[in-house]
Design a protein around this motif. Structure first.
Motif, PDB file in Angstrom:
ATOM      1  N   ASP A  61     -12.673   0.787 -12.219  1.00 45.97           N
ATOM      2  CA  ASP A  61     -12.927   1.274 -13.576  1.00 45.97           C
ATOM      3  C   ASP A  61     -11.647   1.754 -14.275  1.00 45.97           C
ATOM      4  N   GLY A  62     -10.608   0.929 -14.238  1.00 44.67           N
ATOM      5  CA  GLY A  62      -9.378   1.236 -14.954  1.00 44.67           C
ATOM      6  C   GLY A  62      -8.364   2.043 -14.164  1.00 44.67           C
ATOM      7  N   LYS A  63      -8.741   2.598 -13.029  1.00 42.41           N
ATOM      8  CA  LYS A  63      -7.792   3.319 -12.175  1.00 42.41           C
ATOM      9  C   LYS A  63      -7.244   2.341 -11.147  1.00 42.41           C
ATOM     10  N   LEU A  64      -6.026   2.597 -10.700  1.00 40.03           N
ATOM     11  CA  LEU A  64      -5.360   1.656  -9.812  1.00 40.03           C
ATOM     12  C   LEU A  64      -4.667   2.414  -8.682  1.00 40.03           C
ATOM     13  N   VAL A  65      -4.724   1.838  -7.485  1.00 44.18           N
ATOM     14  CA  VAL A  65      -3.974   2.357  -6.349  1.00 44.18           C
ATOM     15  C   VAL A  65      -3.391   1.176  -5.590  1.00 44.18           C
ATOM     16  N   GLU A  66      -2.160   1.331  -5.101  1.00 44.24           N
ATOM     17  CA  GLU A  66      -1.517   0.302  -4.287  1.00 44.24           C
ATOM     18  C   GLU A  66      -1.483   0.784  -2.849  1.00 44.24           C
ATOM     19  N   LEU A  67      -1.900  -0.084  -1.927  1.00 48.36           N
ATOM     20  CA  LEU A  67      -2.010   0.270  -0.514  1.00 48.36           C
ATOM     21  C   LEU A  67      -1.337  -0.799   0.333  1.00 48.36           C
ATOM     22  N   ARG A  68      -0.986  -0.441   1.578  1.00 46.47           N
ATOM     23  CA  ARG A  68      -0.335  -1.397   2.488  1.00 46.47           C
ATOM     24  C   ARG A  68      -0.919  -1.273   3.882  1.00 46.47           C
ATOM     25  N   ASP A  69      -1.074  -2.443   4.529  1.00 46.34           N
ATOM     26  CA  ASP A  69      -1.408  -2.467   5.948  1.00 46.34           C
ATOM     27  C   ASP A  69      -0.184  -2.004   6.720  1.00 46.34           C
ATOM     28  N   PRO A  70      -0.339  -1.345   7.793  1.00 45.10           N
ATOM     29  CA  PRO A  70      -1.563  -0.855   8.427  1.00 45.10           C
ATOM     30  C   PRO A  70      -1.896   0.569   8.028  1.00 45.10           C
ATOM     31  N   HIS A  71      -1.359   1.026   6.903  1.00 48.24           N
ATOM     32  CA  HIS A  71      -1.459   2.429   6.494  1.00 48.24           C
ATOM     33  C   HIS A  71      -2.653   2.681   5.585  1.00 48.24           C
ATOM     34  N   LEU A  72      -3.849   2.378   6.085  1.00 51.35           N
ATOM     35  CA  LEU A  72      -5.076   2.543   5.311  1.00 51.35           C
ATOM     36  C   LEU A  72      -5.982   3.553   6.004  1.00 51.35           C
ATOM     37  N   THR A  73      -6.709   4.323   5.196  1.00 48.46           N
ATOM     38  CA  THR A  73      -7.742   5.178   5.766  1.00 48.46           C
ATOM     39  C   THR A  73      -8.946   4.301   6.115  1.00 48.46           C
ATOM     40  N   GLU A  74      -9.879   4.853   6.842  1.00 43.91           N
ATOM     41  CA  GLU A  74     -11.089   4.097   7.193  1.00 43.91           C
ATOM     42  C   GLU A  74     -11.861   3.703   5.938  1.00 43.91           C
ATOM     43  N   ALA A  75     -11.961   4.617   4.973  1.00 43.96           N
ATOM     44  CA  ALA A  75     -12.676   4.323   3.726  1.00 43.96           C
ATOM     45  C   ALA A  75     -11.983   3.200   2.955  1.00 43.96           C
ATOM     46  N   GLN A  76     -10.667   3.244   2.892  1.00 42.85           N
ATOM     47  CA  GLN A  76      -9.930   2.193   2.191  1.00 42.85           C
ATOM     48  C   GLN A  76     -10.151   0.840   2.855  1.00 42.85           C
ATOM     49  N   ARG A  77     -10.096   0.797   4.176  1.00 41.37           N
ATOM     50  CA  ARG A  77     -10.302  -0.454   4.914  1.00 41.37           C
ATOM     51  C   ARG A  77     -11.711  -1.005   4.669  1.00 41.37           C
ATOM     52  N   LYS A  78     -12.733  -0.141   4.735  1.00 44.18           N
ATOM     53  CA  LYS A  78     -14.115  -0.588   4.525  1.00 44.18           C
ATOM     54  C   LYS A  78     -14.298  -1.135   3.122  1.00 44.18           C
ATOM     55  N   LEU A  79     -13.743  -0.459   2.134  1.00 48.56           N
ATOM     56  CA  LEU A  79     -13.863  -0.910   0.741  1.00 48.56           C
ATOM     57  C   LEU A  79     -13.176  -2.260   0.563  1.00 48.56           C
ATOM     58  N   ILE A  80     -11.951  -2.380   1.032  1.00 47.97           N
ATOM     59  CA  ILE A  80     -11.203  -3.633   0.893  1.00 47.97           C
ATOM     60  C   ILE A  80     -11.951  -4.779   1.572  1.00 47.97           C
ATOM     61  N   ASP A  81     -12.444  -4.549   2.783  1.00 50.51           N
ATOM     62  CA  ASP A  81     -13.169  -5.595   3.502  1.00 50.51           C
ATOM     63  C   ASP A  81     -14.435  -6.017   2.758  1.00 50.51           C
ATOM     64  N   ALA A  82     -15.165  -5.039   2.204  1.00 47.41           N
ATOM     65  CA  ALA A  82     -16.407  -5.346   1.478  1.00 47.41           C
ATOM     66  C   ALA A  82     -16.131  -6.169   0.224  1.00 47.41           C
ATOM     67  N   VAL A  83     -15.102  -5.800  -0.519  1.00 50.54           N
ATOM     68  CA  VAL A  83     -14.808  -6.515  -1.768  1.00 50.54           C
ATOM     69  C   VAL A  83     -14.252  -7.910  -1.466  1.00 50.54           C
ATOM     70  N   LEU A  84     -13.321  -8.010  -0.535  1.00 53.32           N
ATOM     71  CA  LEU A  84     -12.750  -9.321  -0.226  1.00 53.32           C
ATOM     72  C   LEU A  84     -13.772 -10.266   0.375  1.00 53.32           C
ATOM     73  N   ALA A  85     -14.815  -9.745   0.991  1.00 59.61           N
ATOM     74  CA  ALA A  85     -15.890 -10.596   1.524  1.00 59.61           C
ATOM     75  C   ALA A  85     -16.598 -11.348   0.395  1.00 59.61           C
ATOM     76  N   GLU A  86     -16.532 -10.821  -0.813  1.00 62.80           N
ATOM     77  CA  GLU A  86     -17.141 -11.469  -1.974  1.00 62.80           C
ATOM     78  C   GLU A  86     -16.376 -12.726  -2.380  1.00 62.80           C
ATOM     79  N   ALA A  87     -15.117 -12.838  -1.979  1.00 65.77           N
ATOM     80  CA  ALA A  87     -14.294 -13.985  -2.346  1.00 65.77           C
ATOM     81  C   ALA A  87     -14.568 -15.192  -1.471  1.00 65.77           C
ATOM     82  N   VAL A  88     -15.193 -14.984  -0.343  1.00 61.77           N
ATOM     83  CA  VAL A  88     -15.407 -16.085   0.619  1.00 61.77           C
ATOM     84  C   VAL A  88     -16.660 -16.845   0.299  1.00 61.77           C
TER      85      VAL A  88
END
Length: 88
Positions: A61-88
Motif C-alpha cells: 500500500d505505497g510503503k516500501l522495504v528492501e530486504l536481502r537473503d539470508p537476513h530475513l525474519t520469519e515473517a518476512q520469509r513467509k510473506l515473500i514466499d506467499a506472494v512469489l507463489a502467486e507468480a508460478v
C-alpha cells in the motif's frame, strides 16, 4: 491490501515480480499481519549481501522495504514466499 514483491539477483541474476490482493483471500488477515511485520521488523544482524543471494523489494500500500537473503525474519520469509507463489 495490495502486496507486491520483486525478487532480483541469485545465481542467474533474473528478476521476478508478483502481487496479491488480500481482500478476497481466506488467509488475507494473516498476510496483512505478515506484511505489517515485514515493514517494521529489522532482519537479523549482518545485513551484508551474500554472493548469489536474492534481494527483495516489498511494497505494501505505497510503503516500501528492501530486504536481502539470508537476513530475513520469519515473517518476512513467509510473506515473500506467499506472494512469489502467486507468480508460478
Amino acid at each position: 491490501m495490495l502486496i507486491i514483491v520483486t525478487r532480483s539477483g541469485g545465481f542467474a541474476g533474473g528478476e521476478l515480480t508478483a502481487a496479491l490482493d488480500t481482500d478476497c483471500r481466506a488467509d488475507g488477515a494473516e498476510l496483512e499481519r505478515l506484511a505489517e511485520s515485514a515493514l517494521t521488523s529489522e532482519g537479523p544482524a549482518g545485513r551484508e549481501p551474500v554472493p548469489d543471494g536474492f534481494g527483495y523489494v516489498v511494497r505494501v500500500d505505497g510503503k516500501l522495504v528492501e530486504l536481502r537473503d539470508p537476513h530475513l525474519t520469519e515473517a518476512q520469509r513467509k510473506l515473500i514466499d506467499a506472494v512469489l507463489a502467486e507468480a508460478v
